[in-house]
Design a protein around this motif. Structure first.
Motif, PDB file in Angstrom:
ATOM      1  N   VAL A   2       0.847  -1.205   0.000  1.00 38.75           N
ATOM      2  CA  VAL A   2       0.000   0.000   0.000  1.00 38.75           C
ATOM      3  C   VAL A   2       0.879   1.250   0.000  1.00 38.75           C
ATOM      4  CG1 VAL A   2      -1.706   1.329   1.289  1.00 38.75           C
ATOM      5  CG2 VAL A   2      -1.906  -1.163   1.158  1.00 38.75           C
ATOM      6  N   ILE A   3       1.854   1.276   0.882  1.00 38.92           N
ATOM      7  CA  ILE A   3       2.725   2.452   0.995  1.00 38.92           C
ATOM      8  C   ILE A   3       3.594   2.602  -0.249  1.00 38.92           C
ATOM      9  CG2 ILE A   3       4.526   3.558   2.355  1.00 38.92           C
ATOM     10  CD1 ILE A   3       1.710   3.319   3.681  1.00 38.92           C
ATOM     11  N   ILE A   4       4.137   1.508  -0.745  1.00 38.30           N
ATOM     12  CA  ILE A   4       4.976   1.573  -1.948  1.00 38.30           C
ATOM     13  C   ILE A   4       4.155   2.027  -3.152  1.00 38.30           C
ATOM     14  CG2 ILE A   4       6.321   0.196  -3.588  1.00 38.30           C
ATOM     15  CD1 ILE A   4       7.812   0.880  -1.009  1.00 38.30           C
ATOM     16  N   ALA A   5       2.936   1.530  -3.287  1.00 37.59           N
ATOM     17  CA  ALA A   5       2.074   1.949  -4.400  1.00 37.59           C
ATOM     18  C   ALA A   5       1.768   3.438  -4.323  1.00 37.59           C
ATOM     19  CB  ALA A   5       0.781   1.144  -4.398  1.00 37.59           C
ATOM     20  N   LYS A   6       1.611   3.937  -3.116  1.00 34.64           N
ATOM     21  CA  LYS A   6       1.354   5.366  -2.913  1.00 34.64           C
ATOM     22  C   LYS A   6       2.598   6.188  -3.239  1.00 34.64           C
ATOM     23  CE  LYS A   6      -1.016   8.837  -0.770  1.00 34.64           C
ATOM     24  NZ  LYS A   6      -2.371   9.306  -1.108  1.00 34.64           N
ATOM     25  N   GLU A   7       3.728   5.806  -2.660  1.00 38.95           N
ATOM     26  CA  GLU A   7       4.943   6.596  -2.772  1.00 38.95           C
ATOM     27  C   GLU A   7       5.572   6.538  -4.159  1.00 38.95           C
ATOM     28  OE1 GLU A   7       6.359   8.630   0.075  1.00 38.95           O
ATOM     29  OE2 GLU A   7       4.188   8.384  -0.045  1.00 38.95           O
ATOM     30  N   ARG A   8       5.460   5.421  -4.855  1.00 42.15           N
ATOM     31  CA  ARG A   8       6.058   5.288  -6.178  1.00 42.15           C
ATOM     32  C   ARG A   8       5.110   5.725  -7.304  1.00 42.15           C
ATOM     33  NH1 ARG A   8      10.854   3.112  -6.469  1.00 42.15           N
ATOM     34  NH2 ARG A   8      10.590   2.704  -8.693  1.00 42.15           N
ATOM     35  N   GLY A   9       3.932   6.181  -6.945  1.00 43.50           N
ATOM     36  CA  GLY A   9       3.025   6.710  -7.948  1.00 43.50           C
ATOM     37  C   GLY A   9       2.224   5.667  -8.706  1.00 43.50           C
ATOM     38  N   TYR A  10       2.195   4.437  -8.204  1.00 39.03           N
ATOM     39  CA  TYR A  10       1.441   3.387  -8.898  1.00 39.03           C
ATOM     40  C   TYR A  10      -0.060   3.654  -8.837  1.00 39.03           C
ATOM     41  CZ  TYR A  10       5.878   0.792  -8.638  1.00 39.03           C
ATOM     42  OH  TYR A  10       7.189   0.406  -8.744  1.00 39.03           O
ATOM     43  N   PHE A  11      -0.539   4.150  -7.707  1.00 39.65           N
ATOM     44  CA  PHE A  11      -1.955   4.512  -7.620  1.00 39.65           C
ATOM     45  C   PHE A  11      -2.272   5.647  -8.592  1.00 39.65           C
ATOM     46  CE2 PHE A  11      -1.973   2.985  -2.972  1.00 39.65           C
ATOM     47  CZ  PHE A  11      -2.577   1.786  -3.307  1.00 39.65           C
ATOM     48  N   ALA A  12      -1.418   6.671  -8.587  1.00 39.09           N
ATOM     49  CA  ALA A  12      -1.647   7.825  -9.453  1.00 39.09           C
ATOM     50  C   ALA A  12      -1.664   7.409 -10.928  1.00 39.09           C
ATOM     51  CB  ALA A  12      -0.570   8.882  -9.215  1.00 39.09           C
ATOM     52  N   GLN A  35      -2.729   4.788 -12.099  1.00 38.71           N
ATOM     53  CA  GLN A  35      -4.006   4.115 -12.363  1.00 38.71           C
ATOM     54  C   GLN A  35      -5.187   5.088 -12.231  1.00 38.71           C
ATOM     55  OE1 GLN A  35      -4.566   1.044 -13.449  1.00 38.71           O
ATOM     56  NE2 GLN A  35      -2.393   0.492 -13.457  1.00 38.71           N
ATOM     57  N   GLY A  36      -4.881   6.369 -12.060  1.00 40.57           N
ATOM     58  CA  GLY A  36      -5.944   7.366 -11.942  1.00 40.57           C
ATOM     59  C   GLY A  36      -6.583   7.419 -10.568  1.00 40.57           C
ATOM     60  N   LEU A  37      -5.821   7.012  -9.552  1.00 40.99           N
ATOM     61  CA  LEU A  37      -6.370   6.960  -8.198  1.00 40.99           C
ATOM     62  C   LEU A  37      -5.626   7.891  -7.249  1.00 40.99           C
ATOM     63  CD1 LEU A  37      -6.750   3.089  -7.696  1.00 40.99           C
ATOM     64  CD2 LEU A  37      -8.546   4.711  -8.341  1.00 40.99           C
ATOM     65  N   ASN A  38      -6.368   8.478  -6.366  1.00 40.96           N
ATOM     66  CA  ASN A  38      -5.808   9.167  -5.206  1.00 40.96           C
ATOM     67  C   ASN A  38      -6.284   8.396  -3.988  1.00 40.96           C
ATOM     68  OD1 ASN A  38      -4.781  11.080  -3.345  1.00 40.96           O
ATOM     69  ND2 ASN A  38      -6.783  12.074  -3.261  1.00 40.96           N
ATOM     70  N   VAL A  39      -5.384   7.644  -3.359  1.00 42.09           N
ATOM     71  CA  VAL A  39      -5.761   6.790  -2.232  1.00 42.09           C
ATOM     72  C   VAL A  39      -5.448   7.496  -0.925  1.00 42.09           C
ATOM     73  CG1 VAL A  39      -5.405   4.571  -1.092  1.00 42.09           C
ATOM     74  CG2 VAL A  39      -5.420   4.694  -3.590  1.00 42.09           C
ATOM     75  N   ASP A  40      -6.484   7.769  -0.163  1.00 42.17           N
ATOM     76  CA  ASP A  40      -6.375   8.422   1.137  1.00 42.17           C
ATOM     77  C   ASP A  40      -6.234   7.333   2.201  1.00 42.17           C
ATOM     78  OD1 ASP A  40      -6.540  10.042   3.373  1.00 42.17           O
ATOM     79  OD2 ASP A  40      -8.718  10.320   3.222  1.00 42.17           O
ATOM     80  N   ILE A  41      -5.025   7.162   2.714  1.00 39.83           N
ATOM     81  CA  ILE A  41      -4.728   6.104   3.687  1.00 39.83           C
ATOM     82  C   ILE A  41      -5.024   6.604   5.097  1.00 39.83           C
ATOM     83  CG2 ILE A  41      -2.939   4.598   4.620  1.00 39.83           C
ATOM     84  CD1 ILE A  41      -1.489   4.881   1.905  1.00 39.83           C
ATOM     85  N   GLN A  42      -5.870   5.869   5.812  1.00 38.02           N
ATOM     86  CA  GLN A  42      -6.261   6.266   7.159  1.00 38.02           C
ATOM     87  C   GLN A  42      -5.942   5.153   8.161  1.00 38.02           C
ATOM     88  OE1 GLN A  42     -10.436   7.348   7.090  1.00 38.02           O
ATOM     89  NE2 GLN A  42     -10.187   8.722   5.349  1.00 38.02           N
ATOM     90  N   GLU A  43      -5.635   5.544   9.386  1.00 36.95           N
ATOM     91  CA  GLU A  43      -5.390   4.591  10.467  1.00 36.95           C
ATOM     92  C   GLU A  43      -6.583   4.611  11.415  1.00 36.95           C
ATOM     93  OE1 GLU A  43      -1.764   6.189  12.021  1.00 36.95           O
ATOM     94  OE2 GLU A  43      -0.510   4.908  10.763  1.00 36.95           O
ATOM     95  N   PRO A  44      -7.031   3.454  11.900  1.00 41.31           N
ATOM     96  CA  PRO A  44      -8.214   3.423  12.759  1.00 41.31           C
ATOM     97  C   PRO A  44      -7.900   3.742  14.213  1.00 41.31           C
ATOM     98  CG  PRO A  44      -7.404   1.200  12.442  1.00 41.31           C
ATOM     99  CD  PRO A  44      -6.510   2.101  11.619  1.00 41.31           C
ATOM    100  N   ALA A  45      -8.842   4.377  14.877  1.00 43.07           N
ATOM    101  CA  ALA A  45      -8.709   4.579  16.322  1.00 43.07           C
ATOM    102  C   ALA A  45      -9.016   3.274  17.050  1.00 43.07           C
ATOM    103  CB  ALA A  45      -9.660   5.674  16.790  1.00 43.07           C
ATOM    104  N   GLN A 103       1.570  -4.303  -8.760  1.00 42.98           N
ATOM    105  CA  GLN A 103       2.822  -3.702  -9.215  1.00 42.98           C
ATOM    106  C   GLN A 103       3.752  -3.441  -8.040  1.00 42.98           C
ATOM    107  OE1 GLN A 103       2.264  -0.094 -11.488  1.00 42.98           O
ATOM    108  NE2 GLN A 103       4.401   0.015 -12.130  1.00 42.98           N
ATOM    109  N   ALA A 104       3.190  -2.964  -6.934  1.00 41.42           N
ATOM    110  CA  ALA A 104       3.994  -2.692  -5.746  1.00 41.42           C
ATOM    111  C   ALA A 104       4.541  -3.984  -5.139  1.00 41.42           C
ATOM    112  CB  ALA A 104       3.156  -1.940  -4.716  1.00 41.42           C
ATOM    113  N   SER A 105       3.724  -5.018  -5.093  1.00 41.18           N
ATOM    114  CA  SER A 105       4.170  -6.303  -4.542  1.00 41.18           C
ATOM    115  C   SER A 105       5.308  -6.887  -5.381  1.00 41.18           C
ATOM    116  CB  SER A 105       3.003  -7.287  -4.487  1.00 41.18           C
ATOM    117  OG  SER A 105       2.001  -6.831  -3.593  1.00 41.18           O
TER     118      SER A 105
END
Length: 315
Positions: A43-53, A55-65, A237-239
């Motif tokens: 998830v983090i690698i896909a975000k940081e390396r632009g793999y989501f972007a 694919q036309g995605l902006n992924v908002d990563i959230q952590e649960p309380a 792709q990230a995996s």
């Protein structure tokens, strides 16, 4: 005059292009199962390396309380995707929550029944009359009872204590004799760093069916198929990148939040985790899901038995 016209045209063109690009970008909210850790590498690698972007995605990563909430928030349409566990998904679907498995993150069990390697407990049969610490209820009885039955014991032969998320410290301090829910890539390393040697009994070696440790879930009624397909491509792709470049990927992962991620425990956990990331996140073994649901139904962990074809997406 002509120069001003040309500049105006270029500005308008750039503005239109920017607006078009923003319109083509789909925002997905993804809630993790816990704070960011090596289990979330792709998830983090896909975000940081632009793999989501890409694919036309902006992924908002959230952590649960609260780690128990992510699937419920997906079911309530509060977030688009969440990371959960195959056993938890089956329990949730059997209870009527509108959830589907949309991809696999980690395709093999990480959970263990863990003890200290100090000759006090050398076999599961040594757990008779002992205390087992757990983090949360769920599929605990079905799994532990199945494992104990392989050595002639059952669930009533042990005492279950809910220790919250203090699994490692409860085992190290002697508050409990074993823990269920400790992951073979985390708690074992944590105990080692604290000067304790751990021994793990793996559920798949003691009668518990094989299952996917971590999965992505979406709302069964409102999921965006095109967005999920794009998300899965980025995760795959990230995996693949991580599998080919584990050390470089670790450095990029740790740089995402260096104050909390770049430490010895996470580095050890990363080295014990990256080989478990699903190479084909979109693919699913429906029979394996049905086998695990049958196991849970037989053990009375669920009262209705859902069919994998109804809650497992496979593209």
């Amino acid at each position: 005059m002509k120069k001003n016209v040309i500049v105006t045209v270029l500005v308008l063109t750039a503005s239109l292009f920017s607006s078009s690009t923003q319109a083509d970008t789909k925002t997905l909210t993804l809630m993790l199962d816990w704070f960011v850790n090596p289990n979330h590498g792709p998830v983090i690698i896909a975000k940081e390396r632009g793999y989501f972007a890409a694919q036309g995605l902006n992924v908002d990563i959230q952590e649960p309380a609260d780690p128990s909430m992510p699937p419920k928030l997906v079911a309530a349409n509060k977030v688009d995707l969440a990371i959960s566990y195959q056993p938890s998904l089956i329990i949730d679907v059997a209870a009527g929550l509108p959830l589907i498995r949309s991809a696999t993150l980690i395709a093999s069990p990480l959970n263990t029944l863990m003890v200290l390697d100090n000759n006090n407990i050398n076999d599961l049969s040594d757990l008779k009359g002992k205390k087992i610490g757990i983090a949360m209820a769920g599929n605990v009885e079905a799994s532990i009872d199945t494992m104990l039955k392989t050595v002639g014991l059952n669930y009533d032969d042990v005492k279950i204590i809910n220790v919250g998320w203090a699994l490692s410290s409860s085992l190290a301090s002697g508050r409990v004799d074993a823990i269920w829910g400790g992951l073979r890539n985390f708690e074992a390393n944590q105990l080692t760093l604290e000067g304790f040697k751990a021994k793990s009994f793996f559920p798949e070696d003691y009668g518990v069916p094989h299952y996917d440790e971590l999965i992505f879930v979406a709302n069964a009624n409102t999921y965006d198929k095109a967005a999920i397909i794009a998300f899965n491509k980025a995760i795959e792709q990230a995996s693949l990148y991580i599998a080919k470049n584990p050390q470089k990927a670790w450095e990029e992962f740790a740089a995402f939040a260096p104050d909390t991620l770049n430490n010895e425990l996470n580095k050890l956990a990363w080295n014990d985790t990256f080989m478990h990331f699903s190479a084909h996140p979109a693919a699913a073994d429906l029979q394996r899901y049905d086998d695990y649901a049958q196991f849970m139904y037989t053990k009375k962990a669920i009262t209705t038995q859902p069919k994998a074809q109804d809650y497992v997406l496979s593209f």
